[in-house]
Scaffold this motif. Structure first.
Motif, short mmCIF file in Angstrom:
data_model
loop_
_atom_site.label_atom_id
_atom_site.label_comp_id
_atom_site.label_asym_id
_atom_site.label_seq_id
_atom_site.Cartn_x
_atom_site.Cartn_y
_atom_site.Cartn_z
N GLY A 115 0.83 -1.21 0.00
CA GLY A 115 0.00 0.00 0.00
C GLY A 115 0.86 1.25 0.00
O GLY A 115 0.81 2.06 0.94
N ALA A 116 1.63 1.45 -1.05
CA ALA A 116 2.58 2.56 -1.12
C ALA A 116 1.89 3.91 -1.18
O ALA A 116 2.31 4.87 -0.52
CB ALA A 116 3.50 2.39 -2.33
N GLY A 117 0.83 4.02 -1.97
CA GLY A 117 0.14 5.30 -2.10
C GLY A 117 -0.44 5.77 -0.78
O GLY A 117 -0.31 6.94 -0.40
N ALA A 118 -1.07 4.86 -0.05
CA ALA A 118 -1.62 5.20 1.26
C ALA A 118 -0.52 5.59 2.23
O ALA A 118 -0.69 6.50 3.05
CB ALA A 118 -2.44 4.03 1.81
N TYR A 119 0.62 4.90 2.14
CA TYR A 119 1.76 5.24 3.00
C TYR A 119 2.23 6.67 2.73
O TYR A 119 2.39 7.46 3.67
CB TYR A 119 2.91 4.25 2.76
N PHE A 120 2.45 7.03 1.47
CA PHE A 120 2.93 8.38 1.15
C PHE A 120 1.89 9.45 1.51
O PHE A 120 2.25 10.53 1.99
CB PHE A 120 3.36 8.49 -0.31
N ILE A 130 1.87 6.17 -8.31
CA ILE A 130 2.18 4.90 -7.65
C ILE A 130 1.17 4.75 -6.51
O ILE A 130 1.12 5.58 -5.61
CB ILE A 130 3.62 4.87 -7.07
N ASP A 131 0.37 3.71 -6.56
CA ASP A 131 -0.61 3.49 -5.50
C ASP A 131 -0.34 2.14 -4.86
O ASP A 131 0.47 2.06 -3.95
CB ASP A 131 -2.03 3.57 -6.07
N GLU A 132 -0.95 1.10 -5.33
CA GLU A 132 -0.62 -0.24 -4.84
C GLU A 132 0.46 -0.82 -5.75
O GLU A 132 0.29 -0.86 -6.97
CB GLU A 132 -1.84 -1.15 -4.84
N VAL A 133 1.55 -1.26 -5.15
CA VAL A 133 2.64 -1.87 -5.90
C VAL A 133 2.50 -3.38 -5.77
O VAL A 133 2.53 -3.92 -4.67
CB VAL A 133 4.02 -1.42 -5.38
N THR A 134 2.35 -4.04 -6.92
CA THR A 134 2.23 -5.50 -6.94
C THR A 134 3.51 -6.09 -7.51
O THR A 134 3.89 -5.78 -8.64
CB THR A 134 1.02 -5.94 -7.79
N LEU A 135 4.16 -6.94 -6.73
CA LEU A 135 5.35 -7.64 -7.17
C LEU A 135 4.99 -9.11 -7.34
O LEU A 135 4.63 -9.79 -6.38
CB LEU A 135 6.47 -7.50 -6.14
N ALA A 136 5.04 -9.59 -8.58
CA ALA A 136 4.76 -10.98 -8.89
C ALA A 136 6.10 -11.72 -8.98
O ALA A 136 7.01 -11.27 -9.68
CB ALA A 136 3.99 -11.09 -10.20
N PHE A 137 6.20 -12.85 -8.28
CA PHE A 137 7.47 -13.57 -8.24
C PHE A 137 7.21 -15.05 -8.00
O PHE A 137 6.09 -15.44 -7.65
CB PHE A 137 8.39 -13.01 -7.14
N GLY A 138 8.24 -15.85 -8.20
CA GLY A 138 8.11 -17.28 -7.98
C GLY A 138 9.08 -17.79 -6.94
O GLY A 138 10.19 -17.25 -6.80
N TRP A 173 6.98 8.11 -7.28
CA TRP A 173 7.13 8.17 -8.74
C TRP A 173 7.82 6.95 -9.35
O TRP A 173 7.85 6.81 -10.56
CB TRP A 173 7.89 9.44 -9.12
N ALA A 174 8.38 6.08 -8.50
CA ALA A 174 9.10 4.92 -9.03
C ALA A 174 9.27 3.87 -7.94
O ALA A 174 9.17 4.19 -6.74
CB ALA A 174 10.49 5.35 -9.52
N TYR A 175 9.55 2.64 -8.36
CA TYR A 175 9.87 1.59 -7.40
C TYR A 175 10.78 0.56 -8.04
O TYR A 175 10.88 0.48 -9.26
CB TYR A 175 8.61 0.92 -6.83
#
Length: 117
Positions: free
Chosen positions: A66-71, A84-92, A109-111
């Motif tokens: 929840g990056a946007g809510a944090y900022f 940048i609002d919710e940052v979704t990291l897809a991984f295995g 503005w970036a991640y």
């Protein structure tokens, strides 16, 4: 057995992202299943591993921050809608015997991320 952990670094101030909501999902052919939610502590980390022991299994996962809510809570002047609002990291996870550390380095503005251990 390995474990899954994460942390958040706010690069606008060079400090841990404190109070960021984190959600962990398992991704299967049937869709996403919420496994756990947490909030980052004073060190920008979840207090306990997100997966470990019997819950640490190979497969596809997503971490949603929840990056946007944090900022917004930090008083950062953000446009609406947020860039940048919710940052979704897809991984295995290929091996349950290894440690997977999936950090988020973020600004409004970036991640970025990487696989740590």
């Amino acid at each position: 057995m390995g474990k899954l952990s994460t942390h958040v670094l706010d690069i606008t101030v060079g400090k841990p992202g404190v109070g960021v909501k984190v959600a962990l999902y398992a991704v299967t052919a049937q869709g996403r299943e919420l496994l756990k939610t947490d909030v980052t502590n004073a060190d920008g980390r979840c207090a306990v591993p997100l997966l470990e022991g019997d819950t640490m299994k190979p497969g596809k996962y997503e971490l949603v921050f929840g990056a946007g809510a944090y900022f917004a809570a930090q008083g950062v002047d953000l446009p609406e809608p947020r860039f940048i609002d919710e940052v979704t990291l897809a991984f295995g996870i290929a091996s349950a015997d290894q440690n997977y550390h999936v950090p988020l380095v973020v600004s409004p503005w970036a991640y970025s991320t990487y696989r740590g251990s």
